[in-house]
Scaffold this motif. Structure first.
Motif, PDB file in Angstrom:
ATOM      1  N   ASP A  45       9.697  -4.424 -16.711  1.00 44.44           N
ATOM      2  CA  ASP A  45       8.733  -4.900 -17.702  1.00 44.44           C
ATOM      3  C   ASP A  45       7.952  -6.007 -17.002  1.00 44.44           C
ATOM      4  O   ASP A  45       8.297  -7.181 -17.098  1.00 44.44           O
ATOM      5  N   LEU A  46       6.924  -5.608 -16.263  1.00 50.12           N
ATOM      6  CA  LEU A  46       6.220  -6.531 -15.375  1.00 50.12           C
ATOM      7  C   LEU A  46       4.818  -6.829 -15.891  1.00 50.12           C
ATOM      8  O   LEU A  46       4.227  -6.039 -16.629  1.00 50.12           O
ATOM      9  N   VAL A  52      12.677  -6.253  -6.602  1.00 46.87           N
ATOM     10  CA  VAL A  52      11.406  -6.250  -7.324  1.00 46.87           C
ATOM     11  C   VAL A  52      10.804  -7.639  -7.174  1.00 46.87           C
ATOM     12  O   VAL A  52      11.383  -8.633  -7.628  1.00 46.87           O
ATOM     13  N   ASP A  53       9.649  -7.715  -6.514  1.00 49.45           N
ATOM     14  CA  ASP A  53       8.968  -8.999  -6.308  1.00 49.45           C
ATOM     15  C   ASP A  53       9.926 -10.081  -5.795  1.00 49.45           C
ATOM     16  O   ASP A  53      10.037 -11.161  -6.352  1.00 49.45           O
ATOM     17  N   ASN A  54      10.673  -9.758  -4.758  1.00 45.19           N
ATOM     18  CA  ASN A  54      11.580 -10.675  -4.057  1.00 45.19           C
ATOM     19  C   ASN A  54      12.856 -11.037  -4.821  1.00 45.19           C
ATOM     20  O   ASN A  54      13.577 -11.936  -4.414  1.00 45.19           O
ATOM     21  N   LYS A  55      13.166 -10.375  -5.913  1.00 50.82           N
ATOM     22  CA  LYS A  55      14.429 -10.583  -6.614  1.00 50.82           C
ATOM     23  C   LYS A  55      15.246  -9.301  -6.487  1.00 50.82           C
ATOM     24  O   LYS A  55      14.792  -8.219  -6.850  1.00 50.82           O
ATOM     25  N   THR A  56      16.465  -9.420  -5.961  1.00 53.38           N
ATOM     26  CA  THR A  56      17.297  -8.259  -5.671  1.00 53.38           C
ATOM     27  C   THR A  56      18.356  -8.041  -6.747  1.00 53.38           C
ATOM     28  O   THR A  56      19.022  -8.982  -7.178  1.00 53.38           O
ATOM     29  N   TYR A  57      18.494  -6.773  -7.140  1.00 50.96           N
ATOM     30  CA  TYR A  57      19.487  -6.359  -8.122  1.00 50.96           C
ATOM     31  C   TYR A  57      20.398  -5.333  -7.459  1.00 50.96           C
ATOM     32  O   TYR A  57      19.926  -4.400  -6.820  1.00 50.96           O
ATOM     33  N   SER A  92      20.182   3.398   4.557  1.00 52.91           N
ATOM     34  CA  SER A  92      18.994   4.111   4.106  1.00 52.91           C
ATOM     35  C   SER A  92      18.148   3.142   3.292  1.00 52.91           C
ATOM     36  O   SER A  92      18.690   2.269   2.606  1.00 52.91           O
ATOM     37  N   SER A  93      16.821   3.261   3.376  1.00 50.22           N
ATOM     38  CA  SER A  93      15.962   2.356   2.610  1.00 50.22           C
ATOM     39  C   SER A  93      14.594   2.973   2.375  1.00 50.22           C
ATOM     40  O   SER A  93      14.244   4.002   2.953  1.00 50.22           O
ATOM     41  N   GLY A  94      13.801   2.331   1.536  1.00 45.74           N
ATOM     42  CA  GLY A  94      12.436   2.749   1.255  1.00 45.74           C
ATOM     43  C   GLY A  94      11.739   1.668   0.465  1.00 45.74           C
ATOM     44  O   GLY A  94      12.337   0.679   0.057  1.00 45.74           O
ATOM     45  N   SER A  95      10.454   1.851   0.237  1.00 44.91           N
ATOM     46  CA  SER A  95       9.712   0.869  -0.558  1.00 44.91           C
ATOM     47  C   SER A  95       8.456   1.481  -1.138  1.00 44.91           C
ATOM     48  O   SER A  95       8.015   2.558  -0.716  1.00 44.91           O
ATOM     49  N   LEU A  96       7.887   0.802  -2.107  1.00 44.32           N
ATOM     50  CA  LEU A  96       6.621   1.197  -2.673  1.00 44.32           C
ATOM     51  C   LEU A  96       5.916  -0.031  -3.202  1.00 44.32           C
ATOM     52  O   LEU A  96       6.485  -1.103  -3.317  1.00 44.32           O
ATOM     53  N   PHE A  97       4.676   0.151  -3.527  1.00 47.13           N
ATOM     54  CA  PHE A  97       3.820  -0.921  -3.978  1.00 47.13           C
ATOM     55  C   PHE A  97       3.022  -0.347  -5.129  1.00 47.13           C
ATOM     56  O   PHE A  97       2.546   0.776  -5.040  1.00 47.13           O
ATOM     57  N   PHE A  98       2.921  -1.067  -6.259  1.00 48.39           N
ATOM     58  CA  PHE A  98       2.159  -0.509  -7.369  1.00 48.39           C
ATOM     59  C   PHE A  98       1.393  -1.580  -8.102  1.00 48.39           C
ATOM     60  O   PHE A  98       1.644  -2.766  -7.968  1.00 48.39           O
ATOM     61  N   LEU A  99       0.435  -1.140  -8.894  1.00 46.16           N
ATOM     62  CA  LEU A  99      -0.456  -2.004  -9.647  1.00 46.16           C
ATOM     63  C   LEU A  99      -0.294  -1.718 -11.125  1.00 46.16           C
ATOM     64  O   LEU A  99      -0.277  -0.569 -11.546  1.00 46.16           O
ATOM     65  N   ILE A 100      -0.172  -2.777 -11.906  1.00 52.84           N
ATOM     66  CA  ILE A 100      -0.192  -2.641 -13.361  1.00 52.84           C
ATOM     67  C   ILE A 100      -1.542  -3.152 -13.834  1.00 52.84           C
ATOM     68  O   ILE A 100      -1.918  -4.282 -13.536  1.00 52.84           O
ATOM     69  N   ALA A 101      -2.269  -2.305 -14.534  1.00 54.78           N
ATOM     70  CA  ALA A 101      -3.604  -2.681 -14.999  1.00 54.78           C
ATOM     71  C   ALA A 101      -3.675  -2.598 -16.509  1.00 54.78           C
ATOM     72  O   ALA A 101      -2.922  -1.946 -17.150  1.00 54.78           O
ATOM     73  N   ILE A 120       8.249  -3.103  -4.696  1.00 55.00           N
ATOM     74  CA  ILE A 120       9.619  -2.665  -4.955  1.00 55.00           C
ATOM     75  C   ILE A 120      10.163  -2.100  -3.652  1.00 55.00           C
ATOM     76  O   ILE A 120       9.512  -1.301  -2.988  1.00 55.00           O
ATOM     77  N   SER A 121      11.362  -2.526  -3.288  1.00 53.84           N
ATOM     78  CA  SER A 121      12.042  -1.925  -2.149  1.00 53.84           C
ATOM     79  C   SER A 121      13.460  -1.604  -2.588  1.00 53.84           C
ATOM     80  O   SER A 121      13.982  -2.165  -3.546  1.00 53.84           O
ATOM     81  N   TYR A 122      14.070  -0.686  -1.894  1.00 59.09           N
ATOM     82  CA  TYR A 122      15.420  -0.279  -2.240  1.00 59.09           C
ATOM     83  C   TYR A 122      16.174   0.045  -0.959  1.00 59.09           C
ATOM     84  O   TYR A 122      15.597   0.468   0.034  1.00 59.09           O
TER      85      TYR A 122
END
Length: 90
Positions: free
Chosen positions: A61-62, A41-46, A81-90, A69-71
């Motif tokens: 909680d962004l 999440v935003d370049n921090k990996t868990y 296996s991998s994937g990613s998405l991009f989202f906006l909080i307004a 977000i990538s996984y």
């Protein structure tokens, strides 16, 4: 064994916390429990262990703005296996 990571888009409002879930399955759709999935999440990996239903989840909680977000899943006994998405909080 080939694997797939399944995830959905996430809609959040400012000030709201939600779990983001990624499901790890084999090619037959059977969940893979107790395996480590990496969620970035935003370049921090868990590193998160999947539960009995093959789900790895993280509480987000962004702040306002765009977030990446990538996984991924990489295990020597299974195919990457991998994937990613991009989202906006307004």
């Amino acid at each position: 064994m080939p694997t797939a990571l399944l995830a959905s888009d996430l809609i959040m409002n400012y000030g709201e916390a939600q779990f983001y879930e990624v499901k790890l399955v084999n090619t037959n759709g059977i969940p893979l429990p107790n395996l480590e999935v990496n969620i970035t999440v935003d370049n921090k990996t868990y590193s998160i262990l999947t539960n009995q239903k093959g789900i790895a989840k993280i509480l987000l909680d962004l702040g306002l703005g765009y977030h990446d977000i990538s996984y991924s899943f990489d295990n020597r006994n299974n195919l990457f296996s991998s994937g990613s998405l991009f989202f906006l909080i307004a």
